[in-house]
Scaffold this active site. Structure first.
Site, PDB file in Angstrom:
ATOM      1  CG  PHE A  14      -6.601   0.164  -6.768  1.00  0.00           C
ATOM      2  CD1 PHE A  14      -7.426   1.262  -7.007  1.00  0.00           C
ATOM      3  CD2 PHE A  14      -5.321   0.397  -6.267  1.00  0.00           C
ATOM      4  CE1 PHE A  14      -6.977   2.555  -6.773  1.00  0.00           C
ATOM      5  CE2 PHE A  14      -4.866   1.679  -6.022  1.00  0.00           C
ATOM      6  CZ  PHE A  14      -5.688   2.758  -6.285  1.00  0.00           C
ATOM      7  CG  ASP A  70      -9.413 -10.314 -12.248  1.00  0.00           C
ATOM      8  OD1 ASP A  70      -8.804  -9.235 -12.106  1.00  0.00           O
ATOM      9  OD2 ASP A  70      -9.758 -11.028 -11.271  1.00  0.00           O
ATOM     10  CG  LEU A 113      -1.495  -4.655 -13.896  1.00  0.00           C
ATOM     11  CD1 LEU A 113      -1.995  -4.677 -15.335  1.00  0.00           C
ATOM     12  CD2 LEU A 113      -1.865  -3.348 -13.230  1.00  0.00           C
ATOM     13  CB  THR A 142       5.491  -3.578  -5.492  1.00  0.00           C
ATOM     14  OG1 THR A 142       5.573  -2.768  -4.326  1.00  0.00           O
ATOM     15  CG2 THR A 142       6.100  -4.936  -5.146  1.00  0.00           C
ATOM     16  CD  GLU A 176       5.142  -3.222  -0.063  1.00  0.00           C
ATOM     17  OE1 GLU A 176       5.289  -4.305   0.513  1.00  0.00           O
ATOM     18  OE2 GLU A 176       4.154  -2.486   0.102  1.00  0.00           O
ATOM     19  CB  ILE A 216      -2.366   4.970  13.227  1.00  0.00           C
ATOM     20  CG1 ILE A 216      -3.350   5.898  12.514  1.00  0.00           C
ATOM     21  CG2 ILE A 216      -0.915   5.310  12.921  1.00  0.00           C
ATOM     22  CD1 ILE A 216      -2.870   7.295  12.312  1.00  0.00           C
TER      23      ILE A 216
HETATM   24  P1  NAD Z   1      -5.706  -5.733  -6.419  1.00  0.00           P
HETATM   25  O1  NAD Z   1      -5.545  -6.667  -5.273  1.00  0.00           O
HETATM   26  O2  NAD Z   1      -6.636  -4.588  -6.299  1.00  0.00           O
HETATM   27  O3  NAD Z   1      -6.139  -6.540  -7.736  1.00  0.00           O
HETATM   28  C1  NAD Z   1      -5.569  -7.769  -8.076  1.00  0.00           C
HETATM   29  C2  NAD Z   1      -6.424  -8.394  -9.177  1.00  0.00           C
HETATM   30  O4  NAD Z   1      -5.807  -9.648  -9.554  1.00  0.00           O
HETATM   31  C3  NAD Z   1      -7.844  -8.729  -8.723  1.00  0.00           C
HETATM   32  O5  NAD Z   1      -8.769  -8.325  -9.705  1.00  0.00           O
HETATM   33  C4  NAD Z   1      -7.837 -10.243  -8.566  1.00  0.00           C
HETATM   34  O6  NAD Z   1      -9.110 -10.839  -8.811  1.00  0.00           O
HETATM   35  C5  NAD Z   1      -6.816 -10.640  -9.632  1.00  0.00           C
HETATM   36  N1  NAD Z   1      -6.190 -11.944  -9.332  1.00  0.00           N
HETATM   37  C6  NAD Z   1      -5.654 -12.355  -8.148  1.00  0.00           C
HETATM   38  N2  NAD Z   1      -5.217 -13.627  -8.268  1.00  0.00           N
HETATM   39  C7  NAD Z   1      -5.460 -14.009  -9.564  1.00  0.00           C
HETATM   40  C8  NAD Z   1      -5.207 -15.198 -10.284  1.00  0.00           C
HETATM   41  N3  NAD Z   1      -4.643 -16.265  -9.717  1.00  0.00           N
HETATM   42  N4  NAD Z   1      -5.559 -15.237 -11.589  1.00  0.00           N
HETATM   43  C9  NAD Z   1      -6.152 -14.166 -12.187  1.00  0.00           C
HETATM   44  N5  NAD Z   1      -6.437 -13.022 -11.529  1.00  0.00           N
HETATM   45  C10 NAD Z   1      -6.088 -12.939 -10.232  1.00  0.00           C
HETATM   46  O7  NAD Z   1      -4.223  -5.246  -6.753  1.00  0.00           O
HETATM   47  P2  NAD Z   1      -3.726  -3.817  -7.262  1.00  0.00           P
HETATM   48  O8  NAD Z   1      -3.506  -2.943  -6.084  1.00  0.00           O
HETATM   49  O9  NAD Z   1      -4.581  -3.364  -8.373  1.00  0.00           O
HETATM   50  O10 NAD Z   1      -2.279  -4.219  -7.827  1.00  0.00           O
HETATM   51  C11 NAD Z   1      -2.134  -4.655  -9.166  1.00  0.00           C
HETATM   52  C12 NAD Z   1      -0.662  -4.993  -9.416  1.00  0.00           C
HETATM   53  O11 NAD Z   1       0.142  -3.841  -9.180  1.00  0.00           O
HETATM   54  C13 NAD Z   1      -0.113  -6.081  -8.496  1.00  0.00           C
HETATM   55  O12 NAD Z   1       0.756  -6.888  -9.242  1.00  0.00           O
HETATM   56  C14 NAD Z   1       0.642  -5.317  -7.424  1.00  0.00           C
HETATM   57  O13 NAD Z   1       1.700  -6.103  -6.905  1.00  0.00           O
HETATM   58  C15 NAD Z   1       1.156  -4.134  -8.211  1.00  0.00           C
HETATM   59  N6  NAD Z   1       1.371  -2.890  -7.439  1.00  0.00           N
HETATM   60  C16 NAD Z   1       0.381  -2.393  -6.625  1.00  0.00           C
HETATM   61  C17 NAD Z   1       0.594  -1.183  -5.964  1.00  0.00           C
HETATM   62  C18 NAD Z   1      -0.473  -0.572  -5.080  1.00  0.00           C
HETATM   63  O14 NAD Z   1      -0.197   0.413  -4.394  1.00  0.00           O
HETATM   64  N7  NAD Z   1      -1.692  -1.078  -5.050  1.00  0.00           N
HETATM   65  C19 NAD Z   1       1.799  -0.497  -6.139  1.00  0.00           C
HETATM   66  C20 NAD Z   1       2.779  -1.047  -6.965  1.00  0.00           C
HETATM   67  C21 NAD Z   1       2.551  -2.233  -7.623  1.00  0.00           C
HETATM   68  O1  DAU Z   2       4.577   0.296  -2.138  1.00  0.00           O
HETATM   69  C1  DAU Z   2       3.701  -0.363  -2.993  1.00  0.00           C
HETATM   70  C2  DAU Z   2       2.764  -1.261  -2.212  1.00  0.00           C
HETATM   71  O2  DAU Z   2       1.840  -0.414  -1.536  1.00  0.00           O
HETATM   72  C3  DAU Z   2       2.039  -2.264  -3.104  1.00  0.00           C
HETATM   73  O3  DAU Z   2       2.977  -3.129  -3.691  1.00  0.00           O
HETATM   74  C4  DAU Z   2       1.006  -3.052  -2.283  1.00  0.00           C
HETATM   75  O4  DAU Z   2       0.274  -3.913  -3.139  1.00  0.00           O
HETATM   76  C5  DAU Z   2       0.063  -2.060  -1.625  1.00  0.00           C
HETATM   77  O5  DAU Z   2      -0.867  -2.750  -0.817  1.00  0.00           O
HETATM   78  C6  DAU Z   2       0.836  -1.059  -0.787  1.00  0.00           C
HETATM   79  O6  DAU Z   2       1.429  -1.712   0.363  1.00  0.00           O
HETATM   80  P1  DAU Z   2       1.430  -1.030   1.821  1.00  0.00           P
HETATM   81  O7  DAU Z   2       1.592  -2.088   2.835  1.00  0.00           O
HETATM   82  O8  DAU Z   2       2.373   0.118   1.857  1.00  0.00           O
HETATM   83  O9  DAU Z   2      -0.092  -0.414   1.804  1.00  0.00           O
HETATM   84  P2  DAU Z   2      -1.208  -0.367   2.952  1.00  0.00           P
HETATM   85  O10 DAU Z   2      -2.284   0.522   2.449  1.00  0.00           O
HETATM   86  O11 DAU Z   2      -1.567  -1.716   3.446  1.00  0.00           O
HETATM   87  O12 DAU Z   2      -0.458   0.388   4.136  1.00  0.00           O
HETATM   88  C7  DAU Z   2       0.092   1.693   3.953  1.00  0.00           C
HETATM   89  C8  DAU Z   2       0.778   2.085   5.256  1.00  0.00           C
HETATM   90  O13 DAU Z   2      -0.231   2.304   6.267  1.00  0.00           O
HETATM   91  C9  DAU Z   2       1.705   1.025   5.818  1.00  0.00           C
HETATM   92  O14 DAU Z   2       2.819   1.657   6.416  1.00  0.00           O
HETATM   93  C10 DAU Z   2       0.871   0.312   6.879  1.00  0.00           C
HETATM   94  C11 DAU Z   2      -0.056   1.420   7.377  1.00  0.00           C
HETATM   95  N1  DAU Z   2      -1.392   1.012   7.824  1.00  0.00           N
HETATM   96  C12 DAU Z   2      -2.138   0.227   6.973  1.00  0.00           C
HETATM   97  C13 DAU Z   2      -3.425  -0.153   7.310  1.00  0.00           C
HETATM   98  C14 DAU Z   2      -4.230  -1.049   6.399  1.00  0.00           C
HETATM   99  C15 DAU Z   2      -1.917   1.479   9.011  1.00  0.00           C
HETATM  100  O15 DAU Z   2      -1.232   2.212   9.761  1.00  0.00           O
HETATM  101  N2  DAU Z   2      -3.193   1.099   9.346  1.00  0.00           N
HETATM  102  C16 DAU Z   2      -3.960   0.294   8.560  1.00  0.00           C
HETATM  103  O16 DAU Z   2      -5.110  -0.034   8.944  1.00  0.00           O
END
Ligand code: NAD
Ligand code: DAU
Length: 355
Positions: free
Chosen positions: A12, A33, A81, A134, A136, A215
């Site tokens: 993503f 990837d 990432l 993150t 988290e 939720i």
């Molecule tokens: P994502 O799950 O959408 O994408 C992860 C990607 O990593 C995928 O394309 C997957 O194929 C690849 N991958 C997984 N394991 C692998 C491996 N062993 N070798 C090579 N590639 C591999 O994740 P995202 O939401 O795009 O997050 C990207 C980064 O940002 C992560 O490190 C995540 O911890 C961090 N992050 C995400 C969020 C969020 O809200 N999504 C917020 C803060 C930080």
């Molecule tokens: O804060 C950064 C993080 O945000 C990233 O590091 C993670 O990769 C990313 O997945 C995200 O984590 P969250 O657990 O916060 O995201 P998620 O979308 O899974 O959930 C957001 C909030 O919504 C959380 O409080 C759980 C809640 N939730 C989630 C799902 C999937 C629901 O209530 N219902 C649901 O079905």
């Protein structure tokens, strides 16, 4: 021309970073990837024909392959990432999180250290390893306060513990070996190309399809939302201007309860997709996530002050763009929900590269 190696570029956030580099700079991008369930090359269809884009299907835990990619492509920077990213999956099966997020980061650090040590002095001095993490890792907030770069680590889920471990490894490789690293810790991202296991895309697609909107608990947990392209811009800025060994928190000052987020999506859909309105009648309260962190909120003043970064989208403009994108991009959505995106890779990518 600079070469940037991006791990997780089919995910993503990674795909947003790759698209920005190709569309807005002259850099060459090497996307490394493994293509897990979360990796989707269809998210890169708009840039994959660009001669400055290269894809390498490699697992970051495979030391020999990572070393080969570094040797062959000679990057000027690595942006890391690749990760297992979904908290719920980490609760039901932590093993992949330990493997990719901890062992994979270690493997990448060691391969990069070896490559970086062999560069000539000017290239070694200019090299950067950017670790993307993150908020988290900081744990959970009460009613008040914010996560700053000085907040103590208190990860609560297997996912956040694995990311915290990776942050510590990166920090240690800087202090012990002098590796030129920068780390960023970001809040919740949302936007186009988001895999529909996460709250926002799941709710958009379920609502459009008349399915329940789950939720967890009472819906009063708070997350701090940032539009993915704003995160990608912040990452490029930190890579270019961040101070070595430092950490930057990235966030949009957009705290919302989960219920507020779901209600906002429903209101936008009532307007743009009136079939099935009011969509909020689909809201369904389900069992809470074990160990569910109560509140996240990022203090993003350091990156604003030191690097002059600010987000372009408000939550309202970003969420509307996101809903519009999911309604318009039914091909991408169908590929993901049907699982076709994985077959698409076999059919299209292998043929094009002559494999
Ligand atoms: P994502 O799950 O959408 O994408 C992860 C990607 O990593 C995928 O394309 C997957 O194929 C690849 N991958 C997984 N394991 C692998 C491996 N062993 N070798 C090579 N590639 C591999 O994740 P995202 O939401 O795009 O997050 C990207 C980064 O940002 C992560 O490190 C995540 O911890 C961090 N992050 C995400 C969020 C969020 O809200 N999504 C917020 C803060 C930080
Ligand atoms: O804060 C950064 C993080 O945000 C990233 O590091 C993670 O990769 C990313 O997945 C995200 O984590 P969250 O657990 O916060 O995201 P998620 O979308 O899974 O959930 C957001 C909030 O919504 C959380 O409080 C759980 C809640 N939730 C989630 C799902 C999937 C629901 O209530 N219902 C649901 O079905």
């Amino acid at each position: 021309m600079q070469t940037i190696l991006i791990t997780g570029g089919a995910g993503f956030i990674g795909s947003a970073v790759v698209r920005q580099f190709i569309n807005e700079t002259q850099c060459k991008v090497v996307n490394v990837d493994k293509l897990t369930y979360a990796g989707n090359l269809q998210s890169l269809a708009s840039v994959s024909d660009n001669p400055r884009y290269v894809f390498e299907q490699v697992d970051i835990c495979d030391a020999a392959e990572v070393a080969r990619v570094l040797r062959e492509h000679q990057p000027d920077a690595v942006m890391h990432l690749a990760a297992e990213s979904h908290v719920d999956r980490s609760i039901s099966g932590p093993a992949d999180f330990i493997q990719t997020n901890i062992v994979g980061t270690y493997t990448l650090l060691e391969a990069t250290r070896s490559y970086w040590s062999g560069l000539d002095a000017p290239r070694r001095a200019a090299f950067r390893f950017h670790h993307i993490s993150t908020d988290e890792v900081y744990g959970s907030l009460g009613e008040s306060g914010f996560f700053t770069e000085e907040t103590a680590y208190e990860p609560n889920s297997p996912y956040s513990a694995s990311k915290a471990s990776s942050d510590h490894l990166v920090r240690a490789w800087h202090h012990t070996y002098g590796m030129p690293v920068v780390t960023t810790n970001c809040s919740n991202n949302y936007g186009p190309y988001h895999f529909p296991e996460k709250l926002i895309p799941l709710v958009i697609l379920n609502a459009v399809n008349g399915k329940p909107l789950p939720i967890y608990g009472k819906g009063d947990n708070i997350r701090d939302w940032l539009y993915v392209d704003d995160h990608a811009r912040a990452l490029r800025l930190v890579l270019e201007k961040g101070k070595l060994g430092e950490t930057y928190n990235i966030g949009g000052w957009n705290e919302k309860t989960n219920l507020e987020v779901v209600q906002s999506i429903c209101a936008i859909l009532d307007e743009l997709h009136p079939q099935g309105a009011p969509h909020n009648k689909l809201i369904t309260y389900v069992q809470d996530r074990p160990g569910h962190d109560r509140r996240y909120a990022i203090d993003a003043s350091k990156i604003a002050k030191d690097l002059d970064w600010k987000p372009q989208e408000t939550f309202e403009t970003g969420l509307r763009k996101t809903v519009e994108w999911y309604l318009a991009n039914t091909g991408w959505v169908h590929g993901v929900t049907s699982g076709d995106y994985q077959h698409w890779v076999e059919k299209n990518y292998a043929n094009r590269s002559g494999a």
